[in-house]
Design an enzyme around this catalytic site. Sequence first.
Site, PDB file in Angstrom:
ATOM      1  N   SER A   1       0.802  -1.223   0.000  1.00 19.06           N
ATOM      2  CA  SER A   1       0.000   0.000   0.000  1.00 19.06           C
ATOM      3  C   SER A   1       0.838   1.277   0.000  1.00 19.06           C
ATOM      4  O   SER A   1       0.419   2.292  -0.550  1.00 19.06           O
ATOM      5  CB  SER A   1      -0.945   0.008   1.208  1.00 19.06           C
ATOM      6  OG  SER A   1      -0.220  -0.097   2.428  1.00 19.06           O
TER       7      SER A   1
ATOM      8  N   HIS B   1      -0.748   6.206   6.088  1.00 21.96           N
ATOM      9  CA  HIS B   1      -0.126   6.001   4.785  1.00 21.96           C
ATOM     10  C   HIS B   1       0.513   7.315   4.333  1.00 21.96           C
ATOM     11  O   HIS B   1       0.104   8.388   4.773  1.00 21.96           O
ATOM     12  CB  HIS B   1      -1.170   5.586   3.732  1.00 21.96           C
ATOM     13  CG  HIS B   1      -1.601   4.173   3.840  1.00 21.96           C
ATOM     14  ND1 HIS B   1      -2.545   3.752   4.733  1.00 21.96           N
ATOM     15  CD2 HIS B   1      -1.207   3.068   3.151  1.00 21.96           C
ATOM     16  CE1 HIS B   1      -2.741   2.450   4.598  1.00 21.96           C
ATOM     17  NE2 HIS B   1      -1.927   2.012   3.650  1.00 21.96           N
TER      18      HIS B   1
END
Length: 306
Positions: free
Chosen positions: A64, A287
Site C-alpha cells: 500500500s 499512509h
Amino acid sequence: MDARNRRRWFGTAIRGLGLLAVAATLATGCSGDDAAGSTGRAQAPAAAQTADDGSTRYVNLGDSFRAGTGVRPLVEDSPIYCQRSSKNFAHIVAAEENLALTDVSCAGAETADFRAAQHEGVPPQLDALGMDTDVVTVMIGGNDKRTYGRAIELCSQAADTNPLGSPCTDRYGQSLIEPVGKDIYPAIRAALRDVKVKALGAKILLVGYPWLMPPTIGCYPEMKLAVGDVPMIRRLQTELNDYGRRAAEDEGVRFVDMLPVSVGHDACAGPQRWIEPMTAQGPARVHPNERGQEAIAEQVRKALAN
C-alpha cells in the site's frame, strides 16, 4: 465482498503499513470518489504503457505504501482492492523520467503475493516482469506475518488502558519485533531473488519505509499509541529498515533509505507530515500522503541517477 477479499481489505486497513484505516473503511469499502473508474476485477494485469518506441520499461511492485493508498485519484480501471493511486511515487518518477510504467503494486500485498494471485483478477506481481524490463522498484515486507499491523493493532488497543505508560511494550515486547529478522528478512531476500530472475539485467531498487512516528512521546490521540510504546514502534521500524537494507545488500540490489529524509515528517509532524495520522479519513490513515509520495519519488530518482 466475499470472505477472502474482505479479509484482504481488512489487511489493507489494519495490517502492516495499511496500519489503521479502521472500521469506517470496512463499512463503506471505499468512497464514491475512490471507486470512480475502478472495478473489483482487473481488466488487465497492470496499468501499463507500451514501449515500442524503445523507451525504458519500468515495473513497480509492492504494497500500500507503494500503491499510494489514500492518495486520489486511483488509476482508472485498476482493481479497487489495490487502491492504486495515479499519484503514487512510481507514476511521478515515470512521468518525470519518461519511463514506460507498469504498476502492479497493491494495498495489503505480502511477499507471497509476488508469486500468487492476491485477489481474483489480481495476478502475481512477478507476472509483470520480463527480460525486457529495465527498471524495477520494490517496497514490500511490512505486511508479512502481520508484523507491523499486529503491533499497531495491539498497541492501539493497549493505549486505552494507560496512555501515559508503556502497556504494549510491557505486555508484548520483543515478540512483536522477532518476526522481522526471523521471517521477513528471508522472505524479502527470496522476493528479490525472484525479481532478479524474472527481470534479468534490470536495475532493481528496494525502497525502505519512511518514519511513522517521532522518536519519543508521539501525538496521542492523533496516533493512538501510549507515550511509552512509541520507542518500541520506532525500534520495529528500524529493524524492518535494517533488515531490508541487509536483504538488498545480500542480493546485490540498491536500497533506497527513506528514514533519514523523513525525520520530522512523521504522522505527528502536523503540516510537515508525509504520513497521515489515525484520525485521517478513509484508507489514507497511516499512509504516505501526496507530499510523502513526492518525497519518495525524489529519492528514487536520485538512486536511478547513480
